[in-house]
Design a protein around this motif. Structure first.
Motif, PDB file in Angstrom:
ATOM      1  N   HIS A  32      37.223  45.475  38.502  1.00 55.30           N
ATOM      2  CA  HIS A  32      38.183  46.013  37.274  1.00 55.30           C
ATOM      3  C   HIS A  32      37.680  45.328  35.865  1.00 55.30           C
ATOM      4  N   TYR A  33      37.362  44.123  35.945  1.00 58.50           N
ATOM      5  CA  TYR A  33      36.747  43.480  34.692  1.00 58.50           C
ATOM      6  C   TYR A  33      35.735  44.296  34.276  1.00 58.50           C
ATOM      7  N   LEU A  35      34.770  47.356  34.627  1.00 57.28           N
ATOM      8  CA  LEU A  35      35.243  48.724  34.394  1.00 57.28           C
ATOM      9  C   LEU A  35      35.883  48.805  32.810  1.00 57.28           C
ATOM     10  N   ILE A  36      36.602  47.561  32.863  1.00 52.69           N
ATOM     11  CA  ILE A  36      37.274  47.338  31.329  1.00 52.69           C
ATOM     12  C   ILE A  36      36.101  47.122  30.311  1.00 52.69           C
ATOM     13  N   ALA A  62      37.254  42.801  27.177  1.00 51.49           N
ATOM     14  CA  ALA A  62      37.278  42.830  28.543  1.00 51.49           C
ATOM     15  C   ALA A  62      37.464  41.361  29.290  1.00 51.49           C
ATOM     16  N   THR A  78      45.240  46.978  36.827  1.00 52.89           N
ATOM     17  CA  THR A  78      44.652  48.335  36.840  1.00 52.89           C
ATOM     18  C   THR A  78      45.300  49.445  35.612  1.00 52.89           C
ATOM     19  N   VAL A  81      42.806  48.797  32.748  1.00 56.71           N
ATOM     20  CA  VAL A  81      41.319  49.594  32.923  1.00 56.71           C
ATOM     21  C   VAL A  81      41.467  50.922  32.350  1.00 56.71           C
ATOM     22  N   SER A  82      42.513  51.538  32.260  1.00 57.21           N
ATOM     23  CA  SER A  82      42.587  53.024  31.802  1.00 57.21           C
ATOM     24  C   SER A  82      42.585  52.956  30.359  1.00 57.21           C
ATOM     25  N   TRP A  85      38.874  53.734  28.417  1.00 57.40           N
ATOM     26  CA  TRP A  85      38.552  54.999  29.102  1.00 57.40           C
ATOM     27  C   TRP A  85      39.340  56.232  28.557  1.00 57.40           C
TER      28      TRP A  85
END
Length: 183
Positions: A32-33, A35-36, A62, A78, A81-82, A85
């Motif tokens: 998750h980190y 992806l952030i 992040a 979660t 994360v979005s 993006w």
């Protein structure tokens, strides 16, 4: 885990044998980190920051204290994360009007619904509306931008249906006051 059963990163737990659950869980959080960070980097690149600046300035988002402290609140992690993006893909769509960017924005908007924290989706939907209303493109009228927003909503609803429909059925069967609503 504290995420929805259909959350995409849950596949990580299938990569590890059951006895290595803690390793899988650590990898799940670290993913998750990462992806952030990658999403923040992409957002900064979309905002036309130079490559090196984007690499550097994605770090504070992040790995700031507020984000790092969410490793005990996975549903919030979660949702976080979005954010970069979605903002990156939505800006790309508003600038270039490519349908693929609209699809990507529509897929990332409900990411937090799958993670069990739909509040992020609500907030990002409000931000997307504000961006539609105030983001100026020379060729796009307000009506065209609003139509884009409606398409984003419909496609996001479609993308989240696999999680929303079972959730609504569950809520309908509980004591939350929806027993009189026919499904």
């Amino acid at each position: 885990c504290n995420t929805g059963p259909l959350y995409p990163l849950n596949f990580i737990f299938f990569l590890f044998p059951k006895k290595y659950f803690l390793n899988a869980f650590s990898f799940f959080i670290a993913a998750h980190y990462s992806l952030i960070y990658l999403g923040s980097f992409l957002f900064l690149r979309v905002r036309r920051f130079r490559f090196a600046e984007s690499l550097l300035f994605a770090l504070p988002f992040a790995w700031c204290g507020a984000v790092m402290s969410t490793n005990t609140l996975l549903h919030t992690l979660t949702g976080i994360v979005s954010v970069p993006w979605f903002l990156a893909f939505w800006l790309l769509y508003l600038e270039k009007k490519k349908f693929s960017y609209l699809l990507l924005a529509s897929a990332t908007l409900p990411w937090s619904i799958y993670g069990g924290d739909p509040q992020f989706t609500y907030l990002l939907a409000i931000i997307a509306l504000a961006m539609c209303l105030f983001y100026r493109r020379k060729t796009a009228s307000l009506g065209s931008r609003f139509l884009s927003y409606l398409m984003l909503g419909l496609l996001s609803l479609l993308c989240s249906a696999a999680q929303l429909l079972p959730t609504l059925a569950y809520i309908h069967s509980t004591f939350r006051g929806f027993e009189k609503i026919p499904l």
